[in-house]
Design an enzyme around this catalytic site. Structure first.
Site, short mmCIF file in Angstrom:
data_model
loop_
_atom_site.label_atom_id
_atom_site.label_comp_id
_atom_site.label_asym_id
_atom_site.label_seq_id
_atom_site.Cartn_x
_atom_site.Cartn_y
_atom_site.Cartn_z
N HIS A 173 28.51 13.29 17.16
CA HIS A 173 27.36 12.79 18.02
C HIS A 173 27.47 11.79 19.03
O HIS A 173 28.39 11.49 19.11
CB HIS A 173 26.14 12.99 17.10
CG HIS A 173 26.49 11.97 16.64
ND1 HIS A 173 25.35 11.29 15.66
CD2 HIS A 173 26.94 10.60 16.31
CE1 HIS A 173 24.99 10.09 15.14
NE2 HIS A 173 26.22 9.25 15.29
N CYS B 44 26.16 3.63 20.43
CA CYS B 44 26.00 5.20 20.57
C CYS B 44 25.48 6.17 20.68
O CYS B 44 25.03 7.14 21.36
CB CYS B 44 24.86 4.61 18.99
SG CYS B 44 25.45 4.05 17.98
N HIS C 111 31.47 9.77 19.07
CA HIS C 111 32.48 9.41 17.94
C HIS C 111 31.60 10.47 16.88
O HIS C 111 30.55 11.07 16.84
CB HIS C 111 30.94 7.82 18.56
CG HIS C 111 30.36 7.81 17.92
ND1 HIS C 111 28.72 7.91 18.38
CD2 HIS C 111 29.60 7.42 16.25
CE1 HIS C 111 28.03 8.00 18.25
NE2 HIS C 111 27.80 7.50 16.73
N HIS D 23 31.54 10.60 12.70
CA HIS D 23 31.55 10.01 11.38
C HIS D 23 31.61 10.96 10.03
O HIS D 23 31.87 12.18 10.25
CB HIS D 23 29.71 9.43 11.01
CG HIS D 23 29.26 9.07 12.06
ND1 HIS D 23 29.75 7.42 12.46
CD2 HIS D 23 27.96 9.05 12.66
CE1 HIS D 23 28.78 6.75 12.75
NE2 HIS D 23 28.03 7.77 13.65
N HIS E 201 32.45 19.35 11.53
CA HIS E 201 33.70 19.71 11.99
C HIS E 201 33.09 20.27 13.09
O HIS E 201 33.30 20.93 13.71
CB HIS E 201 34.92 20.53 11.80
CG HIS E 201 35.50 19.40 10.84
ND1 HIS E 201 35.38 19.71 9.52
CD2 HIS E 201 36.56 18.82 11.17
CE1 HIS E 201 36.85 18.71 8.94
NE2 HIS E 201 37.26 18.36 9.80
N GLU F 1 25.63 7.80 7.30
CA GLU F 1 26.36 7.64 8.32
C GLU F 1 27.48 6.97 8.96
O GLU F 1 28.56 6.94 9.08
CB GLU F 1 25.16 7.61 9.20
CG GLU F 1 26.36 8.66 10.70
CD GLU F 1 25.25 7.90 12.02
OE1 GLU F 1 24.62 6.92 12.25
OE2 GLU F 1 24.47 9.11 12.30
N1 LIG Z 1 17.63 4.13 12.80
C1 LIG Z 1 19.17 4.45 13.43
N2 LIG Z 1 20.16 3.79 13.92
C2 LIG Z 1 20.96 3.72 14.64
C3 LIG Z 1 21.63 5.21 13.92
C4 LIG Z 1 21.00 6.03 13.35
O1 LIG Z 1 20.84 7.58 13.31
N3 LIG Z 1 19.37 5.62 12.92
N4 LIG Z 1 22.89 5.42 14.10
C5 LIG Z 1 23.23 5.04 15.49
C6 LIG Z 1 24.82 5.64 15.16
O2 LIG Z 1 25.44 6.24 15.14
C7 LIG Z 1 26.58 4.39 14.14
O3 LIG Z 1 27.58 4.98 14.70
C8 LIG Z 1 25.69 3.89 13.46
O4 LIG Z 1 25.60 2.78 14.07
P1 LIG Z 1 26.15 1.22 12.90
O5 LIG Z 1 25.40 0.79 11.66
O6 LIG Z 1 25.55 0.38 13.66
O7 LIG Z 1 27.58 1.14 12.93
P2 LIG Z 1 28.04 0.36 12.93
O8 LIG Z 1 29.87 0.63 11.84
O9 LIG Z 1 28.38 -0.21 14.06
O10 LIG Z 1 27.99 -0.24 11.89
P3 LIG Z 1 28.67 -2.43 11.97
O11 LIG Z 1 27.70 -2.69 10.27
O12 LIG Z 1 27.78 -3.12 12.80
O13 LIG Z 1 29.47 -1.63 10.90
C9 LIG Z 1 23.22 3.54 15.90
N5 LIG Z 1 21.92 2.68 15.18
#
Ligand SMILES: Nc1nc2c(c(=O)[nH]1)N=C([C@H](O)[C@H](O)COP(=O)(O)OP(=O)(O)OP(=O)(O)O)CN2
Length: 138
Positions: free
Chosen positions: A14, A23, A27, A29, A68, A126
């Site tokens: 997504h 984001c 990318h 998940h 997928h 996620e």
């Molecule tokens: N409230 C939300 N915030 C974010 C979402 C979401 O669905 N709801 N999604 C994203 C991105 O899709 C992102 O891939 C996931 O964010 P994050 O947890 O920051 O991912 P990281 O792997 O970078 O986390 P680390 O803790 O830094 O490893 C963003 N925000």
């Protein structure tokens, strides 16, 4: 009250097109979904719902949509992206955040579960450290 939970996994890509950071890029998940249903008493089979039936409902209503595929909000930039690819796309009215995906899953399952059980809770991971929950609070 009794509840039972089953875990499901699906892979999807997504992007959050209005995101100020990484984001907004495409990318993927490995999502993990926990579906919890509840009822006061087990049925004549001594179950709330057969895990196998729960699995087939979640497969039909959720996994068949998300596994997928590329999940995108329907907007002009994403439609332009679609024109460049033959990817299978699940179009969303909103950005495919974990929050919006939970509401999609809630709406899909509430209508598909037998009336003998209630959808009680959904938990969607996620990433290993980021998840959302929906809970049926009367
Ligand atoms: N409230 C939300 N915030 C974010 C979402 C979401 O669905 N709801 N999604 C994203 C991105 O899709 C992102 O891939 C996931 O964010 P994050 O947890 O920051 O991912 P990281 O792997 O970078 O986390 P680390 O803790 O830094 O490893 C963003 N925000």
């Amino acid at each position: 009250m009794l509840s039972i939970t089953k875990e499901f996994r699906f892979e999807a890509a997504h992007r959050i097109s209005n995101h100020g950071g990484d984001c907004k890029n495409l990318h993927g998940h490995s999502y993990i979904l926990y579906v919890t249903v509840s009822a006061e008493e087990p049925d004549e089979q001594d179950m709330l719902i057969d895990f196998k039936l729960l699995k087939s409902i979640v497969k039909e209503q959720v996994l068949n949509h998300f596994d997928h595929v590329l999940i995108l909000k329907r907007n002009k930039p994403n439609e332009a992206l679609q024109a460049l690819t033959d990817q299978k796309i699940c179009w969303f009215e909103h950005e495919p955040t974990v929050e919006r995906m939970l509401l999609f899953i809630r709406d899909a399952l509430i209508h598909a579960l037998p009336t003998t059980v209630q959808l009680y809770k959904l938990k969607l991971y996620e990433t290993a450290s980021s998840f959302g929950e929906w809970e049926n609070k009367p």
